[in-house]
Design an enzyme around this catalytic site. Structure first.
Site, mmCIF file in Angstrom:
data_model
loop_
_atom_site.group_PDB
_atom_site.id
_atom_site.type_symbol
_atom_site.label_atom_id
_atom_site.label_comp_id
_atom_site.label_asym_id
_atom_site.label_seq_id
_atom_site.Cartn_x
_atom_site.Cartn_y
_atom_site.Cartn_z
ATOM 1 N N ARG A 52 3.261 -9.655 -21.004
ATOM 2 C CA ARG A 52 2.356 -9.435 -20.052
ATOM 3 C C ARG A 52 1.647 -8.137 -20.218
ATOM 4 O O ARG A 52 0.627 -7.772 -19.783
ATOM 5 C CB ARG A 52 2.852 -9.517 -18.676
ATOM 6 C CG ARG A 52 3.372 -10.951 -18.289
ATOM 7 C CD ARG A 52 4.300 -10.778 -17.035
ATOM 8 N NE ARG A 52 5.655 -10.645 -17.386
ATOM 9 C CZ ARG A 52 6.650 -10.646 -16.435
ATOM 10 N NH1 ARG A 52 6.670 -10.980 -15.471
ATOM 11 N NH2 ARG A 52 7.930 -10.410 -17.039
ATOM 12 N N GLY A 113 16.103 -14.506 -22.547
ATOM 13 C CA GLY A 113 16.431 -14.099 -21.063
ATOM 14 C C GLY A 113 17.274 -12.961 -20.915
ATOM 15 O O GLY A 113 18.036 -12.571 -21.815
ATOM 16 N N ARG A 476 -25.943 42.692 -47.122
ATOM 17 C CA ARG A 476 -26.879 41.816 -46.770
ATOM 18 C C ARG A 476 -28.015 42.373 -47.613
ATOM 19 O O ARG A 476 -28.012 43.540 -48.015
ATOM 20 C CB ARG A 476 -27.228 41.653 -45.395
ATOM 21 C CG ARG A 476 -27.652 42.902 -44.722
ATOM 22 C CD ARG A 476 -27.717 42.959 -43.373
ATOM 23 N NE ARG A 476 -28.208 44.225 -42.844
ATOM 24 C CZ ARG A 476 -27.986 44.652 -41.609
ATOM 25 N NH1 ARG A 476 -27.010 44.171 -40.867
ATOM 26 N NH2 ARG A 476 -28.557 45.862 -41.158
HETATM 27 C C1 UD1 Z 1 13.854 -9.441 -13.951
HETATM 28 C C2 UD1 Z 1 14.597 -10.419 -13.048
HETATM 29 C C3 UD1 Z 1 14.170 -10.490 -11.674
HETATM 30 C C4 UD1 Z 1 14.012 -9.037 -11.071
HETATM 31 C C5 UD1 Z 1 13.329 -8.166 -11.935
HETATM 32 C C6 UD1 Z 1 13.368 -6.696 -11.538
HETATM 33 C C7 UD1 Z 1 15.720 -12.028 -14.317
HETATM 34 C C8 UD1 Z 1 15.776 -13.671 -14.887
HETATM 35 N N1 UD1 Z 1 15.014 -11.774 -13.587
HETATM 36 O O1 UD1 Z 1 12.680 -10.349 -13.992
HETATM 37 O O2 UD1 Z 1 15.184 -11.128 -10.771
HETATM 38 O O3 UD1 Z 1 13.531 -8.854 -9.690
HETATM 39 O O4 UD1 Z 1 13.632 -8.423 -13.308
HETATM 40 O O5 UD1 Z 1 12.463 -6.037 -12.281
HETATM 41 O O6 UD1 Z 1 16.709 -11.309 -14.758
HETATM 42 N N2 UD1 Z 1 14.894 -8.454 -21.773
HETATM 43 C C9 UD1 Z 1 15.557 -8.483 -22.951
HETATM 44 N N3 UD1 Z 1 15.755 -9.496 -23.550
HETATM 45 C C10 UD1 Z 1 15.430 -10.915 -23.161
HETATM 46 C C11 UD1 Z 1 14.776 -10.848 -21.969
HETATM 47 C C12 UD1 Z 1 14.518 -9.769 -21.320
HETATM 48 O O7 UD1 Z 1 16.244 -7.463 -23.351
HETATM 49 O O8 UD1 Z 1 15.443 -11.775 -23.594
HETATM 50 C C13 UD1 Z 1 14.712 -7.234 -21.215
HETATM 51 C C14 UD1 Z 1 12.987 -6.812 -21.227
HETATM 52 O O9 UD1 Z 1 12.903 -6.051 -22.335
HETATM 53 C C15 UD1 Z 1 13.158 -6.039 -19.810
HETATM 54 C C16 UD1 Z 1 14.289 -6.482 -18.947
HETATM 55 O O10 UD1 Z 1 15.220 -7.183 -19.804
HETATM 56 O O11 UD1 Z 1 13.302 -4.642 -20.160
HETATM 57 C C17 UD1 Z 1 13.900 -7.469 -17.876
HETATM 58 O O12 UD1 Z 1 13.058 -8.482 -18.289
HETATM 59 P P1 UD1 Z 1 11.484 -9.103 -17.648
HETATM 60 O O13 UD1 Z 1 11.337 -10.041 -18.442
HETATM 61 O O14 UD1 Z 1 10.770 -8.010 -17.486
HETATM 62 O O15 UD1 Z 1 12.267 -9.691 -16.374
HETATM 63 P P2 UD1 Z 1 11.520 -9.988 -15.011
HETATM 64 O O16 UD1 Z 1 10.471 -11.178 -15.104
HETATM 65 O O17 UD1 Z 1 10.859 -8.688 -14.674
HETATM 66 CA CA CA Z 2 10.490 -6.687 -15.480
#
Ligand code: UD1
Ligand code: CA
Length: 499
Positions: A52, A113, A476
């Site tokens: 995003r 995830g 100069r």
């Molecule tokens: C996540 C939570 C949500 C919470 C929110 C708070 C989950 C499924 N959801 O959502 O409940 O309200 O954070 O901010 O956890 N990341 C990895 N590897 C991955 C996926 C993500 O390292 O495979 C890291 C991302 O870089 C990021 C963090 O985990 O720094 C959170 O991931 P993001 O995708 O932003 O989760 P949200 O959709 O915000």
């Molecule tokens: Ca997030």
């Protein structure tokens, strides 16, 4: 018994981890077994691409008031004991090169995830008792809230303790689902939530304490059967509840602490709010006047002295230090510079990597480039550029000059339009102007060159040789006056004089 035992060797030697059952046979002189299992480790999740964000650098390296989100998170845990691991993936090399070896890196090859991110780090956290998980994109969590989280987690003997907040607008966050008794039973992601669940205002901050025993037994039970096809870390809450284990929460007092930054709009919102807080602190705690705090941009690491007045559209960045009773702006940018007391920086000035002494005056329209040092009471005026130069106490460069690679003494006056010709096309050469020199307007100082103490250069001179102290240097063409020439030209017969 679990494999890992922490043995602390008397300082200054490091801490060793000794694996295996043979450890009870080990007797080291000077060694004390302090804990059969180390207490706590931190895991920061930073592998996500941050789709995003629409960026080619990892989301967690985007900056807020001059500091990356990841640095904010690291600072929040700095005061606690415990090893730090960071799950990296997209742009991991950039993160590594920024942070160096002060943390452990765990590579997540495909971002499946938050649950998967914790799973791939199992070897890192397996030997601890408690694992604290922090997302790299939630920068403002405070050490206070974390301390509370650790206390409640230990006191309630929870399998999971998580940070929550009640938000007016919970859009984008996982919602906390509680039962009739008010106990948390699961977290539902927005994309999986029913419209009723979307109305829940309590959200998951994404920060958790896990009992490692629980984590070890259950992290591989997560499924990706959900709207995003990802392994959700908060699904462990449902698993804990189903196993009759305890889940606790800590609510933040200030919702800003759990602000998650997923796109540029949230980044700008974070920047605005954080800037507001910096400016408020400068006004209320440090006694700085901000004429219009909504239009002043000051980085976190900047310090400003009492009774300094800052006009609108001033940017002060990096590790700059500004003294007391200064007047700065409007329209000024100061980067990584140190400025003394009672300094006036007028409009449209840029100061970069420079040091300005007490009582100096700079601008309007001046540019101080890196490695410039102005001693006390120096005046650098209108349309003047100074680079990598020292200007001594009480000296003045009032108008339209370029001073580069120069060392200027005390009480020197540099006339309008003076240029140090420091570059010969191959290398930069130095200019020395000693104390009490008067440089006439429009002097070209062809470096390397030295103007001795108390000397004067004639206006318009091209100085190619050193000038001895107390002498006058004029270089100069001599002036020729041809009387009546102009008048005769107007009549059209000037050629008679051969002019
Ligand atoms: C996540 C939570 C949500 C919470 C929110 C708070 C989950 C499924 N959801 O959502 O409940 O309200 O954070 O901010 O956890 N990341 C990895 N590897 C991955 C996926 C993500 O390292 O495979 C890291 C991302 O870089 C990021 C963090 O985990 O720094 C959170 O991931 P993001 O995708 O932003 O989760 P949200 O959709 O915000
Ligand atoms: Ca997030």
């Amino acid at each position: 018994m679990d494999p890992a035992v922490l043995v602390r060797v008397q300082p200054p030697q490091p801490i060793f981890y000794i694996q295996g059952p043979f450890l009870f046979n080990l007797f080291f002189k000077n060694c004390v077994i302090i804990n059969l299992m180390s207490e706590r480790a931190f895991l920061i999740l930073a592998a996500g691409k941050g789709k995003r964000m629409k960026s080619s650098i990892p989301k967690v390296l985007h900056k807020i008031c001059g500091k990356s989100m990841l640095s904010f998170v690291l600072d929040s845990i700095e005061s606690f004991e415990g090893e730090i691991g960071i799950v990296i993936g997209f742009g991991g090399d950039i993160i590594r090169s920024e942070l160096g070896d002060r943390v452990r890196y765990i590579y997540q090859s495909s971002q499946r995830g938050t649950g998967d991110a914790v799973r791939v780090a199992k070897d890192f956290w397996d030997r601890y008792k408690t694992l604290v998980v922090l997302p790299g994109d939630v920068p403002f969590i405070s050490s206070n809230t974390l301390r509370k989280l650790f206390e409640i987690h230990a006191k309630e003997e929870n399998a999971i303790t998580l940070v929550t907040a009640v938000l007016e607008n919970p859009t984008g966050y996982g919602r906390i689902v509680r039962d009739g008794m008010g106990r948390v039973i699961r977290v539902v992601e927005e994309k999986d939530a029913t419209s009723l669940e979307r109305n829940i205002k309590e959200v998951n901050g994404g920060i958790y304490c896990f009992d490692v025993g629980f984590l070890r037994d259950n992290i591989f039970r997560l499924s990706d059967d959900n709207a995003q096809g990802e392994y959700y870390l908060p699904d462990l809450i449902k698993i804990a509840i189903e196993s009759s284990l305890k889940v606790g929460t800590v609510k933040v007092e200030d919702n800003f602490e759990i602000l998650g930054i997923n796109d540029r709009e949230a980044l700008a919102q974070a920047e605005r709010e954080f800037r507001r807080r910096i400016n408020r602190r400068l006004m209320l705690e440090d006694g700085v006047t901000l004429i219009d705090p909504d239009n002043v941009y000051i980085s976190l690491d900047v310090s400003i002295g009492r009774d300094t007045v800052i006009y609108p559209m001033v940017f002060i960045e990096g590790k700059s230090v500004i003294g007391e009773r200064c007047i700065i702006g409007p329209n000024v940018r100061i980067i990584d510079s140190v400025i003394g007391d009672n300094v006036i920086i007028r409009e449209n000035v840029v100061v970069e990597g420079s040091r300005i002494g007490n009582g100096c005056e700079v601008g309007p329209f001046a540019y101080l480039r890196p490695e410039t040092v102005l001693d006390d009471e120096v005046y650098v005026g209108k349309f003047v550029e100074v680079k990598k130069s020292f200007i001594g106490r009480g000296s003045k460069v009032p108008h339209l000059s370029y001073i580069g690679d120069a060392t200027i003494g005390e009480r020197v006056n540099v006339g309008a339009g003076t240029i140090t010709c420091n570059y010969d096309g191959i290398k930069k050469n130095p200019t020395f102007i000693e104390d009490d020199v008067f440089i006439g307007s429009d002097t070209m100082l062809v470096a390397p060159v030295r103007v001795g103490k108390g000397a004067i250069t004639g206006a318009g001179s091209v100085i190619t040789k050193d000038v001895p102290p107390d002498s006058l240097a004029v270089a100069r063409a001599k002036q020729v006056n041809i009387e009546g020439w102009a008048k005769r030209r107007r009549k059209g017969d000037e050629t008679k004089d051969g002019g």
